[in-house]
Enzyme design. Structure first.
Site, short mmCIF file in Angstrom:
data_model
loop_
_atom_site.label_atom_id
_atom_site.label_comp_id
_atom_site.label_asym_id
_atom_site.label_seq_id
_atom_site.Cartn_x
_atom_site.Cartn_y
_atom_site.Cartn_z
N ASP A 55 -55.59 -64.80 18.35
CA ASP A 55 -55.41 -64.65 16.91
C ASP A 55 -54.69 -63.36 16.53
OD1 ASP A 55 -57.53 -62.90 17.55
OD2 ASP A 55 -59.03 -64.34 16.89
N ASN B 51 -71.56 -64.65 13.00
CA ASN B 51 -71.76 -65.95 12.34
C ASN B 51 -71.37 -67.12 13.24
OD1 ASN B 51 -68.98 -65.80 12.35
ND2 ASN B 51 -68.73 -65.90 10.12
N HIS C 98 -68.43 -67.53 14.86
CA HIS C 98 -67.01 -67.91 14.94
C HIS C 98 -66.44 -67.56 16.32
CE1 HIS C 98 -65.70 -63.71 13.30
NE2 HIS C 98 -65.31 -63.77 14.56
N GLU D 154 -63.90 -70.00 11.44
CA GLU D 154 -65.10 -69.65 10.71
C GLU D 154 -66.00 -70.87 10.48
OE1 GLU D 154 -65.80 -66.66 10.38
OE2 GLU D 154 -64.26 -65.41 9.45
#
Length: 240
Positions: free
Chosen positions: A67, A136, A138, A143
């Site tokens: 990314d 979280n 990801h 996400e």
């Protein structure tokens, strides 16, 4: 999914570096999928040491990164291209033209995503993909959501991710709100997955990996479907 629990971050980094070294030594033209963030820094440091000790040769290696922040120039000190150069590429004998990071300034993100996936396919696919995990759940910047996107795409970052990543910036306001990321499908197409998890803050995400559920609200749980996934964690992450 294979789980390796290490005593601490240093042992986790060492075990991960050994797996990457083994991959390169067995296939000198390997395509490495690489990740950024604080978790893989120790692994990269050990790989640089291995290179300096002539234990591994990067001259035939190709790499693709998961990314990149958007919109952000590759020259920006907070870009993942800058991170990779600083932590690995500038210190080993890999050809910079053989290293690939999504374009954080792409005028057409949808086109950039398709071209990035096509580029990976042209290399023959990823041999081993290194992944970190967010608090979280990801992976990459995929996400939590009710559905997940297959290929490389532009994503809006959650407030949790922005807050967590603000430690790398002067202030939370400076953190980009978007990123280009390989999709879940792009990640899952790799021949091998190597997920690194460190620290008590990642305990909840790790426990989600170890139960029997697959949940798009914890994107990392998708790796349970992979045929060759290894998770290396430290005791802080495992014990919470």
């Amino acid at each position: 999914m294979k789980l390796i629990i290490c005593e601490n971050y240093d042992e986790m980094s060492a075990r991960a570096a050994e797996l990457i070294k083994k991959q390169i030594n067995e296939k000198p033209t390997s395509v490495l999928g690489l990740a950024t963030g604080s978790t893989p820094v120790g692994m990269y440091s050990r790989l640089v040491t291995m290179y300096n000790n002539k234990e591994v040769d990067f001259s035939g290696v190709r790499s693709v990164n998961l990314d990149e922040y958007y919109p952000l120039s590759a020259e920006d000190e907070q870009s993942y291209r800058y991170f990779m150069n600083k932590n690995l590429f500038d210190h080993v004998n890999i050809g910079k033209n053989n290293t690939h990071v999504p374009n954080g300034l792409a005028k057409d993100p949808e086109k950039e995503g398709k071209e990035y996936d096509d580029m990976i396919a042209s290399l023959g696919g990823v041999d081993i993909q290194v992944i970190g995990i967010g608090q979280n759940g990801h992976i990459g910047f995929n996400e939590p959501d009710t559905s997940l996107i297959y290929g490389t795409h532009l994503v809006k970052l959650t407030e949790n991710t922005i807050q967590v990543n603000s430690r790398f910036f002067d202030s939370e306001d400076k953190v980009p709100r978007y990123a280009m990321t390989m999709g879940i499908g792009s990640i899952m197409e790799a021949d091998k997955l190597l997920l690194l998890i460190s620290g008590a803050s990642k305990h909840k995400a790790l426990m989600a990996l170890l139960d029997d559920k697959i949940d798009t609200n914890v994107p990392a749980t998708m790796i349970k479907l992979h045929h060759n996934a290894t998770v290396i964690c430290d005791k802080d992450a495992y014990n919470g």
